[in-house]
Design a protein around this motif. Structure first.
Motif, PDB file in Angstrom:
ATOM      1  N   ASN A   2       0.821  -1.209   0.000  1.00 51.95           N
ATOM      2  CA  ASN A   2       0.000   0.000   0.000  1.00 51.95           C
ATOM      3  C   ASN A   2       0.857   1.262   0.000  1.00 51.95           C
ATOM      4  OD1 ASN A   2      -2.572   1.423   0.312  1.00 51.95           O
ATOM      5  ND2 ASN A   2      -1.791   1.970   2.309  1.00 51.95           N
TER       6      ASN A   2
ATOM      7  N   ALA B 245       0.457   4.451  -2.334  1.00 49.96           N
ATOM      8  CA  ALA B 245       0.091   5.769  -1.816  1.00 49.96           C
ATOM      9  C   ALA B 245       0.912   6.843  -2.510  1.00 49.96           C
ATOM     10  CB  ALA B 245       0.307   5.829  -0.305  1.00 49.96           C
TER      11      ALA B 245
ATOM     12  N   TYR C 256      -0.211   7.166  -6.112  1.00 46.02           N
ATOM     13  CA  TYR C 256      -1.478   7.868  -6.194  1.00 46.02           C
ATOM     14  C   TYR C 256      -1.267   9.369  -6.122  1.00 46.02           C
ATOM     15  CZ  TYR C 256      -6.272   9.201  -5.219  1.00 46.02           C
ATOM     16  OH  TYR C 256      -7.512   9.777  -5.261  1.00 46.02           O
TER      17      TYR C 256
ATOM     18  N   LYS D 155      -9.126  -3.501  -2.550  1.00 50.10           N
ATOM     19  CA  LYS D 155     -10.263  -2.686  -2.979  1.00 50.10           C
ATOM     20  C   LYS D 155     -10.057  -1.207  -2.719  1.00 50.10           C
ATOM     21  CE  LYS D 155     -12.299  -4.644   1.069  1.00 50.10           C
ATOM     22  NZ  LYS D 155     -11.036  -4.401   1.683  1.00 50.10           N
ATOM     23  N   ASN D 156      -9.265  -0.887  -1.694  1.00 47.62           N
ATOM     24  CA  ASN D 156      -8.977   0.520  -1.431  1.00 47.62           C
ATOM     25  C   ASN D 156      -8.353   1.166  -2.653  1.00 47.62           C
ATOM     26  OD1 ASN D 156      -9.803   0.401   1.213  1.00 47.62           O
ATOM     27  ND2 ASN D 156      -7.818  -0.278   1.929  1.00 47.62           N
ATOM     28  N   ILE D 157      -7.453   0.411  -3.261  1.00 47.67           N
ATOM     29  CA  ILE D 157      -6.738   0.963  -4.396  1.00 47.67           C
ATOM     30  C   ILE D 157      -7.663   1.056  -5.598  1.00 47.67           C
ATOM     31  CG2 ILE D 157      -4.820   0.494  -5.953  1.00 47.67           C
ATOM     32  CD1 ILE D 157      -3.319  -0.526  -3.544  1.00 47.67           C
TER      33      ILE D 157
ATOM     34  N   TYR E 258     -10.749   1.635  -5.426  1.00 45.63           N
ATOM     35  CA  TYR E 258     -11.630   2.758  -5.116  1.00 45.63           C
ATOM     36  C   TYR E 258     -10.990   4.093  -5.468  1.00 45.63           C
ATOM     37  CZ  TYR E 258     -14.281   6.014  -2.202  1.00 45.63           C
ATOM     38  OH  TYR E 258     -15.021   7.065  -1.748  1.00 45.63           O
ATOM     39  N   VAL E 259      -9.753   4.300  -5.049  1.00 48.94           N
ATOM     40  CA  VAL E 259      -9.137   5.604  -5.330  1.00 48.94           C
ATOM     41  C   VAL E 259      -8.926   5.760  -6.827  1.00 48.94           C
ATOM     42  CG1 VAL E 259      -8.057   5.799  -3.073  1.00 48.94           C
ATOM     43  CG2 VAL E 259      -6.722   4.919  -4.953  1.00 48.94           C
TER      44      VAL E 259
ATOM     45  N   ASP F 276     -18.185  -3.795  -2.950  1.00 52.51           N
ATOM     46  CA  ASP F 276     -18.317  -2.574  -2.164  1.00 52.51           C
ATOM     47  C   ASP F 276     -19.221  -1.570  -2.883  1.00 52.51           C
ATOM     48  OD1 ASP F 276     -17.500   0.315  -1.594  1.00 52.51           O
ATOM     49  OD2 ASP F 276     -16.533  -0.747   0.039  1.00 52.51           O
TER      50      ASP F 276
ATOM     51  N   SER G  38     -19.550   1.699  -2.676  1.00 52.93           N
ATOM     52  CA  SER G  38     -18.998   2.935  -3.233  1.00 52.93           C
ATOM     53  C   SER G  38     -18.200   2.665  -4.500  1.00 52.93           C
ATOM     54  CB  SER G  38     -18.150   3.670  -2.199  1.00 52.93           C
ATOM     55  OG  SER G  38     -17.363   2.772  -1.488  1.00 52.93           O
ATOM     56  N   ILE G  39     -17.594   1.496  -4.590  1.00 55.70           N
ATOM     57  CA  ILE G  39     -16.887   1.157  -5.827  1.00 55.70           C
ATOM     58  C   ILE G  39     -17.903   0.975  -6.951  1.00 55.70           C
ATOM     59  CG2 ILE G  39     -15.556  -0.644  -6.977  1.00 55.70           C
ATOM     60  CD1 ILE G  39     -13.911  -0.998  -4.563  1.00 55.70           C
TER      61      ILE G  39
ATOM     62  N   ARG H 185     -19.153   4.375  -8.264  1.00 52.87           N
ATOM     63  CA  ARG H 185     -18.210   5.059  -9.122  1.00 52.87           C
ATOM     64  C   ARG H 185     -18.058   4.365 -10.457  1.00 52.87           C
ATOM     65  NH1 ARG H 185     -17.512   7.150  -4.770  1.00 52.87           N
ATOM     66  NH2 ARG H 185     -16.267   8.983  -4.288  1.00 52.87           N
TER      67      ARG H 185
END
Lengths: 753, 150
Positions: free
Chosen positions: A283, A287, A290, A322-324, A326-327, A358, A360-361, A364
């Motif tokens: 991550n 980061a 990103y 999934k965080n990645i 998402y961003v 997810d 929110s994913i 988007r």
């Protein structure tokens, strides 16, 4: 008096409480003990008591009576006292409290204390919750400390300065001298906080921004060293040296490069280097990547770099984390307009994200998918999106349905495909479709002349299956009313025509009238459809019977319709065929931008031209021969704002379309003279557009009864509540002597209602 | 609307357990006591319904919460919508690792009985709503020094 119990003791005791009430009792008992201890001004145990009080405060109990005690602790010489005192201050003494300012002097003294830890406490407190007054008073001390060589203190004081600037922006200038050599620091922590300070200053003041642009080369160098340098254990996170510092530098570079070509160019290489050399397995690396992407997209980077950035985002989409994902989706959504082609390349990955777990994913991905639909990919994309519509959560259905309709309207490869897509949406998500889609769909269907038979057949079949989804039912009833003759005559070319009799059709429509599932609006549709079939079917008597029954319906709307239809049968039968004949092709509403007429109810003063809203400045009319005549448009005066009422029938969505008879019974708006002076007369007449009664047509009649020509006549309408145009140029012409000029001004009723 | 455009990065840091008990609440912005209580409850409600299939980011009022669950504790940082989610996730992890090191395999009870020390750790690593010190070794060294002064 026995010594107050220790903190640990208290915590242990409170934790043994089995109920809220028991806990409350213990707390009250202890608070009482603490209160008396405070009253005795006991220095020895004050610290212990305040600590206990803070614990109880954290549990949610009031602790205001301890505020002054915190101040006393701060003023004490013992470190342990100060420490609890400052903690108490941070927890209990925010700037709304009166005693807040009393801290100022203590903090001032402690800022100059001989022990760095005491100074640190003071700086921390000031930096976290100092009020504007306190910051103003102590800014000088902070500025002095900025010059210290003590790195422990430098870090704290730099961020404290950031806080001061936030609270009292005018003081920013004061810190400028201290920033001279901020970036030549070797200490990472100090460097980090310095970058934060610079960032804050640049964000707040354009002057500072230009001043600090010269630091770009230095920042680039520092970043380069960070990436190239070997293992540095103190700031290493998973093999990457000081990622936090890298991120902050990237952010500062973003702000510096934002609208400046030279700076952007200077950082081009390093951005490319970071983008390609950073480890992506953890991550941490992502980061940094990103932040790099965000920077690339924001500055004036060259196109190759931008493509690189979007490709990084595309790779993010494939990441397991999934965080990645998402961003990545969030950023792609922001750039899809500007870098459309580059984002298109990742379309299939984006569409896969529609299936993500997810919420929110998914959202988007949906928004992004709609943004990527174009003429080439419409078939494939629509398949995916319709599949999504079937299976998604209810919260998405309305937006998704609207999106599908919009996309279909723009890019439909064929009329048949378009109708099929609409059918699919109506049948699978029919109850979530927005109300305003119904009239749009009806218009679409009307205009697809060759598809009428196919459409009405499919809609009829859908009705047989399910009458619960109101938008579907409404569109279907309208179509059956309109094209019922095609239905029974079995004229469908596109698919196997079904066999259905007039009675069966009327059964279905009557079923809608009586069903509990139908809303009043739907019933209105059904009744009107039945009526229309009286000129298309032969079973007129049956229809007459139905209509007369509803003449005594409790529903007022239904009753009115039925009564009028009855009248049509009885007294105006000669007009019936003409009234109920097939709808002509509807013009797409030709609105002149999203303008609205000011609407007030009940006022139709013909000659008064009041402005309800402050008039916008009018553009000066061009040089005119009869200058004084046109002064009212010429820039000094009030621009006439039209106050009108349009007939306010309860606006049933789409119902107005069918209410051709409505116009017969309404009086409509009388024509109105807006201006009549010196030979120039301007009149407005109002009517509903036929065929689309959702449009009000305002005709402007301008007549010149003088002996001279009026040249360069400019007519503009000012509308107060509007997005793009505040003045609408409607009529620009020459009005010859003794003549009259007419101009049409269309206005969409829907926006007025 | 109040929260916009103040230029602060971190609005608050919260440590809560699953039951909703607050183990740490550090505020970098002014709130009334009842506003604070409300925020705490809302954050708890929003964060505890999420599980492994959700991202670690929640849109919350006008900003967002970056959170991570460690055993029974939720560590939440509230930042601006424009901030780098992934970086703050690393920030949380950094903080937790320091706590772990300082308390020797930290557990919730450590945070309860030593609550004032937890605040000290926060204040060593964050200040004025920004990340201040990221080097774990440096922070631990300072913490030990502070401890020796007691």
């Amino acid at each position: 008096m026995p010594a107050p119990i220790r903190l640990r003791e208290l915590i242990r005791t409170i934790r043994t409480a089995r109920t809220q009430a028991e806990e409350r009792e213990m707390i009250q008992k202890e608070c009482a003990a603490i209160r008396s201890s405070f009253r005795e001004e006991d220095n020895t145990y004050r610290c212990r008591n305040v600590a206990k009080l803070l614990y109880m405060h954290m549990l949610g109990y009031p602790a205001h009576f301890g505020q002054l005690e915190c101040l006393k602790l701060i003023a004490s010489q013992k470190f342990t006292d100060k420490r609890i005192g400052y903690l108490g201050a941070m927890l209990l003494l925010d700037e709304r409290q009166d005693v807040h300012l009393l801290m100022t002097n203590c903090i001032k003294n402690d800022l100059n204390h001989s022990t760095q830890y005491v100074q640190g406490l003071a700086l921390c407190t000031l930096g976290c919750m100092g009020s504007s007054e306190m910051c103003r008073d102590l800014a000088g001390e902070v500025e002095k400390l900025l010059k210290t060589s003590n790195s422990y203190l430098r870090k704290k004081v730099t961020l404290c300065a950031v806080h001061v600037i936030r609270k009292v922006p005018e003081l920013m200038e004061m810190f400028l001298p201290a920033t001279k050599n901020l970036l030549s620091e070797k200490n990472h922590g100090v460097l980090h906080t310095s970058v934060v300070l610079l960032t804050e200053m640049c964000e707040r003041s354009p002057d500072m921004l230009s001043h600090f642009r010269k630091l770009v080369p230095q920042l680039v160098r520092i970043l380069k060293n960070l990436i190239m340098s070997g293992y540095s254990p103190e700031h290493d996170v998973s093999g990457i040296s000081d990622p936090f510092l890298q991120v902050r530098i990237l952010r500062l570079l973003r702000i510096l490069g934002r609208s400046d070509d030279d700076s952007s160019e200077a950082m081009n290489d390093i951005l490319a280097q970071v983008a390609t050399n950073t480890e992506t397995s953890k991550n941490v690396g992502n980061a940094i990547l990103y932040e790099t992407v965000l920077t690339i997209m924001d500055i004036k980077s060259e196109s190759g770099l931008r493509v690189l950035a979007i490709n990084i985002l595309g790779r993010f989409l494939l990441n397991n984390d999934k965080n990645i994902r998402y961003v990545a989706l969030t950023s792609l959504l922001k750039t899809v307009q500007t870098d459309h082609n580059a984002v298109q390349r990742h379309r299939s990955t984006i569409v896969d994200c529609l299936k993500d777990l997810d919420v929110s994913i998914k959202r988007r991905a949906m928004e992004l998918s709609f943004a990527l639909v174009n003429g080439n990919n419409i078939r494939g994309m629509m398949k995916e999106l319709l599949y999504f519509l079937d299976s998604c959560d209810p919260e998405f259905k309305a937006d998704c349905a609207s999106g599908v309709f919009l996309a279909a309207e723009k890019y439909a490869p064929s009329k048949r495909w378009h109708i099929d897509t609409i059918m699919r949406v109506l049948t699978t998500a029919g109850s979530y479709v927005r109300d305003d889609s119904v009239p749009n769909l009806i218009q679409l269907i009307t205009n697809s002349v060759e598809m009428h038979a196919y459409t009405v057949q499919r809609l009829y079949k859908a009705l047989l299956d399910d009458i619960s989804q109101q938008p579907l039912v409404q569109v279907s009833s309208w179509c059956i009313g309109e094209y019922g003759d095609l239905l029974v005559s079995g004229q469908c070319e596109e698919e196997e025509p079904i066999q259905v009799t007039e009675d069966e059709v009327l059964d279905v429509l009557e079923g809608l009238l009586v069903s509990n599932l139908s809303t009043p609006v739907t019933r209105g549709y059904a009744l009107t459809a039945i009526m229309k079939l009286s000129t298309r079917f032969s079973s007129v008597n049956r229809i007459k019977k139905v209509v007369s029954i509803y003449g005594s319906s409790i529903d007022v709307e239904l009753q009115q319709r039925a009564v009028e239809y009855n009248a049509l049968f009885k007294k105006y039968d000669h007009m019936r065929p003409a009234l109920l004949e097939r709808m002509p092709i509807m013009e797409k509403t030709a609105t002149n931008g999203p303008t609205e007429i000011v609407q007030t109810n009940g006022e139709t003063e013909p000659s008064v031209l009041d402005t309800k809203h402050p008039p916008p400045v009018t553009q000066p009319a061009n040089q005119v021969r009869a200058n004084d005549l046109l002064d009212l448009l010429g820039g000094n005066d009030v621009v006439p704002v039209i106050q009108t009422t349009l007939p306010t029938k309860p606006a049933s969505a789409g119902g107005e379309l069918l209410d051709l008879l409505g116009d017969l019974s309404l009086t409509g708006i009388p024509p109105m003279t807006a201006y009549n002076k010196n030979g120039l007369k301007i009149e407005f007449t109002f009517e509903r557009a036929n065929p689309n009664p959702n449009i009000a047509v305002i005709t402007i009649h301008a007549s010149n009864s003088t002996e001279a020509d009026m040249t360069d006549f400019v007519f503009q309408a000012a509308v107060p509540k509007v997005s793009r145009h505040s003045l609408e140029l409607i009529l620009k012409c020459l009005i010859m002597k003794h003549s009259r000029v007419n101009s049409l001004f269309n206005q969409n009723c829907a926006t007025v209602f | 609307q109040r929260f916009k455009g103040l230029g602060i990065t971190i609005r608050f840091i919260l440590i809560q357990n699953r039951a909703g008990k607050t183990r740490l609440a550090k505020w970098y912005m002014q709130f009334d006591d009842d506003e604070k209580q409300k925020l705490i409850e809302e954050v708890h409600a929003v964060v505890t319904v999420r599980d492994a299939k959700h991202t670690n980011f929640v849109e919350f009022r006008n900003f967002k919460i970056i959170y991570r669950r460690y055993a029974g504790l939720y560590f939440c940082i509230c930042v601006d919508v424009t901030d780098n989610n992934l970086a703050y996730l690393e920030g949380i992890h950094n903080f937790v690792e320091v706590l772990n090191e300082y308390f020797h395999n930290v557990c919730e009870l450590d945070l309860v009985f030593n609550f004032y020390k937890v605040y000290t750790v926060v204040d060593e690593m964050f200040l004025a709503g920004e990340i201040r010190e990221t080097s774990q070794t440096k922070v631990l060294k300072q913490l030990l020094m502070l401890q020796s002064l007691e």
